[in-house]
Design an enzyme around this catalytic site. Structure first.
Site, PDB file in Angstrom:
ATOM      1  N   GLY A 207       0.827  -1.208   0.000  1.00 14.30           N
ATOM      2  CA  GLY A 207       0.000   0.000   0.000  1.00 14.30           C
ATOM      3  C   GLY A 207       0.852   1.245   0.000  1.00 14.30           C
ATOM      4  O   GLY A 207       2.064   1.180  -0.232  1.00 14.30           O
ATOM      5  N   ASN A 208       0.254   2.388   0.237  1.00 11.84           N
ATOM      6  CA  ASN A 208       1.016   3.637   0.363  1.00 11.84           C
ATOM      7  C   ASN A 208       0.323   4.535   1.380  1.00 11.84           C
ATOM      8  O   ASN A 208      -0.727   4.184   1.909  1.00 11.84           O
ATOM      9  CB  ASN A 208       1.172   4.319  -0.999  1.00 11.84           C
ATOM     10  CG  ASN A 208      -0.166   4.656  -1.613  1.00 11.84           C
ATOM     11  OD1 ASN A 208      -0.921   5.464  -1.079  1.00 11.84           O
ATOM     12  ND2 ASN A 208      -0.478   4.010  -2.730  1.00 11.84           N
ATOM     13  N   ARG A 209       0.922   5.687   1.659  1.00 14.04           N
ATOM     14  CA  ARG A 209       0.448   6.525   2.779  1.00 14.04           C
ATOM     15  C   ARG A 209      -0.639   7.528   2.404  1.00 14.04           C
ATOM     16  O   ARG A 209      -0.964   8.410   3.185  1.00 14.04           O
ATOM     17  CB  ARG A 209       1.637   7.297   3.377  1.00 14.04           C
ATOM     18  CG  ARG A 209       2.684   6.402   3.985  1.00 14.04           C
ATOM     19  CD  ARG A 209       3.802   7.261   4.584  1.00 14.04           C
ATOM     20  NE  ARG A 209       5.042   6.513   4.689  1.00 14.04           N
ATOM     21  CZ  ARG A 209       5.321   5.658   5.639  1.00 14.04           C
ATOM     22  NH1 ARG A 209       4.428   5.429   6.585  1.00 14.04           N
ATOM     23  NH2 ARG A 209       6.466   5.015   5.654  1.00 14.04           N
ATOM     24  N   ALA A 275      -3.568   7.728  -5.235  1.00 18.85           N
ATOM     25  CA  ALA A 275      -2.194   7.229  -5.331  1.00 18.85           C
ATOM     26  C   ALA A 275      -2.303   5.738  -5.668  1.00 18.85           C
ATOM     27  O   ALA A 275      -2.388   4.894  -4.772  1.00 18.85           O
ATOM     28  CB  ALA A 275      -1.471   7.438  -4.010  1.00 18.85           C
TER      29      ALA A 275
END
Ligand code: CTP
Length: 400
Positions: A207-209, A275
């Site tokens: 995943g990402n932030r 994102a």
């Protein structure tokens, strides 16, 4: 549309007054502040106590109420964004049309500078009467809005036109009216927001932030300007109370791609602020992977580029992308604008304090197709959203 709107609900004396308890609830639920002014005869049909509890405000009934200075009708009218007279009886209508001011309700009406809506309610023959029609026309000529009475069973036992519009229809009428003249009235907007989660096994993901805050701030701003917004939102706790914002929740890039493609046709504006993970695990394990060797390699395969696909198949949609960069911000973002056939790109510098993922603030540079650059300095994401939406409105108008 009614979020934070200050509304005076003036109730005159007809049996439909009993529906005003529900009307107040609906208005308050939409985020409006409601103050009720009740005529003496209306108080025979609905109690001030009920209306006060539902509106969370004192109900105004008389010039000489203990809690109300005689000249407060002026302040009340100044406070309000709009006044709704519902139900409006033939008697009060005649007074409004002729300038008679013999109670507090009418004094508030004659002091109003904001919009006035009226929802007439009377029996069949009264509603048909030429004088009543003439008086309603007079109010319309003054720039007020008449919410037409509806047909059905009347309190007299007769059936026909004359019942006050249902509270839901009154709210709908006002909302539609307020939308008109807004830059995005009648426009359909699709937004991608948040991160994507790419499954490795049933319990793990890549995943990402990203939080989805920027995309949701854009959605709120656009909806407040009249747009019908759909947000395809990756895993995020964010929600919206605005009923002009539909949220479609997805997990992975593939799911986001499918949800976006299904809705692309017919959109006026598409903003991709998500994102999206560029890669996903080539294989997703069906059971939890066990720890074994000292090192671990995960084969990845490319995800679809949603925005690139939208650019490729663009018809009349106005397309806005985001670019998060750590170096050569304008150059890289400008390249993405061309490669993905965008109308605008919003560039973020990932390594600046207070900018990008997770923060409540942002600072961006926006590039258009002629390489013009618009810089928005560090401020709240809500303020950045407003500046972006204003710029998009301007550019969309130029493009036609
Ligand atoms: N985007 C997308 N689908 C992807 C990747 C990106 O829709 N699979 C969109 C993002 O929502 C953003 C824009 O494309 O609006 C640019 O995303 P970004 O990650 O900055 O660029 P990439 O094209 O992925 O290029 P790179 O990661 O190499 O910088």
């Amino acid at each position: 549309m009614l979020q934070n709107k200050k509304i005076i609900l003036a109730i005159t004396g007809g049996i439909a007054a009993y529906k005003c308890a529900h009307l107040v609830r609906l208005l308050v639920k939409q985020g409006a502040s409601v103050k009720v002014v009740l005529s003496a005869s209306a108080a025979q049909f609905v109690t001030p106590q009920t209306l006060s509890v539902l509106s969370k405000n004192e109900v105004i009934q008389d010039f000489f109420d203990a809690n109300f200075n005689w000249n407060n009708h002026v302040h009340l009218a100044e406070w309000a964004d709009l006044m709704l007279v519902a139900p409006l009886t033939a008697n009060s209508l005649a007074k409004m049309a002729s300038g008679t001011c013999d109670n507090i309700l009418l004094a508030v009406y004659f002091s109003m500078r904001g919009k006035v809506f009226v929802a007439p309610a009377m029996d069949l023959e009264m509603y048909r009467h030429a004088t009543v029609k003439e008086n309603l026309n007079k109010l319309e000529a003054l720039g007020h809005y008449v919410i037409p009475a509806e047909s059905g069973e009347l309190a007299s036992g007769l059936s026909g036109e004359g019942r006050m519009a249902e509270p839901e229809n009154i709210v709908h009428f006002i909302e539609n009216n307020l939308k008109q003249g807004m830059p995005f009235a009648g426009k359909k907007v699709l937004i991608t927001a948040g991160p994507t989660h790419e499954a490795i096994d049933p319990v793990r993901f890549i995943g990402n932030r990203s939080s989805g805050k920027m995309g949701m701030a854009l959605a709120e701003t656009l909806a407040a300007q009249g747009a019908e917004v759909c947000v395809v939102l990756g895993p995020s706790v964010l929600q919206s109370a605005n009923k002009n914002i539909q949220i479609v929740r997805v997990e992975s890039a593939d799911e986001m791609y499918a949800a976006v493609m299904q809705r692309y046709a017919g959109q006026h504006l598409v903003i991709c602020s998500a994102a999206v993970a560029d890669y996903k695990p080539a294989q997703v394990a069906t059971s939890k992977m066990k720890k074994k060797a000292e090192t671990f390699e995960l084969a990845l395969t490319k995800n679809p580029d949603i925005l690139a696909k939208l650019g490729e198949t663009k018809e009349n949609q106005f397309l806005v992308g985001f670019a998060l960069e750590t170096e050569n911000l304008l150059e890289n973002a400008g390249q993405k604008l061309k490669n993905k056939n965008l109308d605008l790109i919003v560039a973020n510098a990932a390594n600046e304090p207070g900018v990008g993922f997770g923060h409540d603030t942002n600072a961006v540079s926006v590039i258009d197709q002629h390489n013009n650059v618009f810089k928005f300095e560090l401020k709240s994401k809500a303020d950045i959203a407003l500046e972006l939406v204003n710029l998009v409105a301007l550019k969309m108008k130029v493009k036609g």
